[in-house]
Design an enzyme around this catalytic site. Structure first.
Site, PDB file in Angstrom:
ATOM      1  CE1 TYR A  76       9.849   6.372   0.375  1.00 21.38           C
ATOM      2  CE2 TYR A  76       9.517   7.661  -1.613  1.00 21.38           C
ATOM      3  CZ  TYR A  76       9.029   6.797  -0.660  1.00 21.38           C
ATOM      4  OH  TYR A  76       7.733   6.351  -0.736  1.00 21.38           O
TER       5      TYR A  76
ATOM      6  CG  HIS B 198       6.309   7.869   4.844  1.00 25.84           C
ATOM      7  ND1 HIS B 198       7.575   8.018   4.334  1.00 25.84           N
ATOM      8  CD2 HIS B 198       5.791   6.800   4.198  1.00 25.84           C
ATOM      9  CE1 HIS B 198       7.801   7.081   3.411  1.00 25.84           C
ATOM     10  NE2 HIS B 198       6.730   6.330   3.327  1.00 25.84           N
TER      11      HIS B 198
END
Length: 267
Positions: free
Chosen positions: A40, A98
């Site tokens: 992110y 992730h």
């Protein structure tokens, strides 16, 4: 904080000042779970918000995720140290893979052992996975042992309920965390959800969160609007009837939003 809260706040696509403000607002409202990820690019801003919020570290559950390009044995642990440095934390509450590694260059056993090592070294209190399919989840549990994987974080919303994955997660003792629970705003436009919401003097978002709670699914919606964050936080005022739950169950049409080219072969 010992257990992962039912409701958290996500930070995907939030950058800089916006990320800082959203996290500060969430903590101010009373959220205790903040979810971020290396990918992110906002761990530093999330860390700033955590540090300046005045909230005791022990009262916040912080999750981040290792990006697939850092899953190799030489990169994994250094990437976690970098995340901790950006977040200005001594340890995480939850560290996730992730995405499963695309391809065969890095075997799952190798990066899951790194994940376990991060826990052994005290870098995180819990470990888990994200975007793992049923075969991958079964393989992960066979590698790490039952009870080690806290959660599988997956795309889940009324239009894509991922029921088989949820069932297998629960069978394996792995909790489910829903990302994109509002299907990037689509739930707000849905007539069924709007009707149920009006019956409760609530928002469609609150209805979805109440439905997820009933299903035992954790959720991490994100918002940059403090009123929306407050609304999400107050979802517990909604108690759905069995009939309303059935109506929401019937909205499932398999509509997947997140499907990058490195995604696994979905169930």
């Amino acid at each position: 904080m010992k257990d992962m809260p039912q409701l958290g706040v996500g930070t995907f696509r939030l950058e800089g000042k916006t990320a800082r403000q959203s996290v500060r607002d969430a903590l101010d409202i009373g959220f205790t779970h903040i979810d971020t990820a290396q990918f992110y690019g906002n761990e530093e801003h999330v860390g700033d918000a955590l540090q300046t919020s005045g909230v005791d570290r022990a009262d916040v559950f912080v999750t981040t995720k290792v990006w697939w390009e850092s899953l190799g044995a030489s990169d994994f642990i250094p990437s976690v140290h970098e995340s901790l440095s950006k977040l200005k934390l001594e340890h995480l509450d939850l560290l996730l893979i992730h995405w499963p590694y695309p391809g065969d260059d890095i075997p799952m056993k190798e990066y899951l052992e790194q994940l376990a090592q991060a826990k052994d070294e005290g870098l995180t209190r819990h470990i888990g996975v994200s975007n793992f399919t049923i075969p991958q989840l079964r393989q992960a549990v066979s590698i790490l042992g039952k009870g080690e994987i806290l959660t599988n974080q997956i795309e889940l919303h009324p239009f894509m309920q991922n029921r088989q994955v949820v069932e297998v997660c629960h069978e394996l003792g792995v909790s489910v965390t829903a990302y994109m629970p509002f299907a990037v705003g689509k739930v707000m436009q849905n007539e069924v959800l709007k009707n149920i919401a009006s019956e409760h003097n609530a928002t469609p978002a609150q209805v979805v969160l109440a439905w997820m709670d009933k299903k035992g699914i954790h959720a991490i919606p994100s918002s940059t609007n403090k009123d929306h964050l407050q609304g999400n936080f107050d979802y517990t005022k909604v108690t759905l009837s069995d009939e309303q739950i059935a109506l929401i169950d019937n909205l499932d049409n398999g509509e997947r939003i997140v499907d990058p080219d490195f995604a696994p072969d979905w169930d």
